[in-house]
Motif scaffolding. Sequence first.
Motif, PDB file in Angstrom:
ATOM      1  N   CYS A 258      17.896  50.688 -12.654  1.00 57.64           N
ATOM      2  CA  CYS A 258      18.489  51.613 -11.825  1.00 57.64           C
ATOM      3  C   CYS A 258      18.369  53.083 -12.400  1.00 57.64           C
ATOM      4  N   ASP A 259      18.343  54.022 -11.868  1.00 62.33           N
ATOM      5  CA  ASP A 259      18.470  55.331 -12.435  1.00 62.33           C
ATOM      6  C   ASP A 259      19.523  55.427 -13.035  1.00 62.33           C
TER       7      ASP A 259
ATOM      8  N   PRO B 256      22.141  58.452 -15.274  1.00 60.10           N
ATOM      9  CA  PRO B 256      22.442  59.977 -15.688  1.00 60.10           C
ATOM     10  C   PRO B 256      22.332  60.059 -17.345  1.00 60.10           C
TER      11      PRO B 256
ATOM     12  N   THR C 209      17.938  63.103 -14.603  1.00 59.94           N
ATOM     13  CA  THR C 209      18.149  61.809 -14.559  1.00 59.94           C
ATOM     14  C   THR C 209      17.160  60.970 -15.288  1.00 59.94           C
TER      15      THR C 209
ATOM     16  N   ARG D  37      24.543  52.974  -4.429  1.00 57.53           N
ATOM     17  CA  ARG D  37      24.183  52.316  -5.411  1.00 57.53           C
ATOM     18  C   ARG D  37      23.042  53.319  -6.094  1.00 57.53           C
ATOM     19  N   PRO D  38      22.929  53.509  -7.136  1.00 58.27           N
ATOM     20  CA  PRO D  38      21.638  54.103  -7.853  1.00 58.27           C
ATOM     21  C   PRO D  38      20.413  53.543  -7.172  1.00 58.27           C
ATOM     22  N   ARG D  39      19.272  54.426  -7.132  1.00 57.46           N
ATOM     23  CA  ARG D  39      17.897  54.097  -6.895  1.00 57.46           C
ATOM     24  C   ARG D  39      17.573  52.982  -7.862  1.00 57.46           C
ATOM     25  N   ARG D  40      16.805  52.194  -7.445  1.00 61.91           N
ATOM     26  CA  ARG D  40      16.173  50.982  -8.315  1.00 61.91           C
ATOM     27  C   ARG D  40      14.668  51.165  -8.023  1.00 61.91           C
TER      28      ARG D  40
END
Length: 203
Positions: free
Chosen positions: A145-146, A148, A155, A23-26
């Motif tokens: 979350c990060d 795109p 990002t 999962r993307p960074r939170r």
Amino acid sequence: MANPRRPVLISIDMQRAFDLPGRPRRWNPDLDRNGLALLAAWRARGWPIIHVRNDSPDPASWFHPDHPGHGFRPGFQPVQREDLVAKTVNSAFIRTDLDLRLRRLDPASLVIFGMRTDMCVSSTARCGSNIGWRVTVVADACDCCDLPDPFGGATIRAEDAHRVHLATLADEFSEVVTTKAASPCSLPEGEPIRQERFPARAS
């Protein structure tokens, strides 16, 4: 009538999927602590709580009922007679009975927290405001979350997305407060459950 004219706390998508590998960074390390503090404060007062869970119909989704990410984060399961609303899209008002449940509860306002600020929190707050509910979003009990950049740039950081979406909500759709300001002793009781909505300001 249960808990008339009291703020109802709405917990949005506090599920395990957001912390699973891949999962993307939170960015908000205080998400769980602040969310649990809100739940504890409401329970201590006997005020109404509604838990919203993402029950994605997509078998490939992290939020499908058969996926490990579908489960609640530790401490965020409904207890006793707390309501659970299962949704399949971003807004908790779409294709659910949330508005009906709220009318039956007769709350003073909706106090919303959870995941993600830019997705389901924002969608639910906007829909709620548009149909006339008084909405408060608890900023430090939400997270992003990060993302795109659709134009190929760097990002977009989760904290930046979080701040921008809160600014939009505060400008038109809701109050935005901290966990401390959202404590039961800081929130109004006995006010009208729905408010008149005025035409949006011209851009």
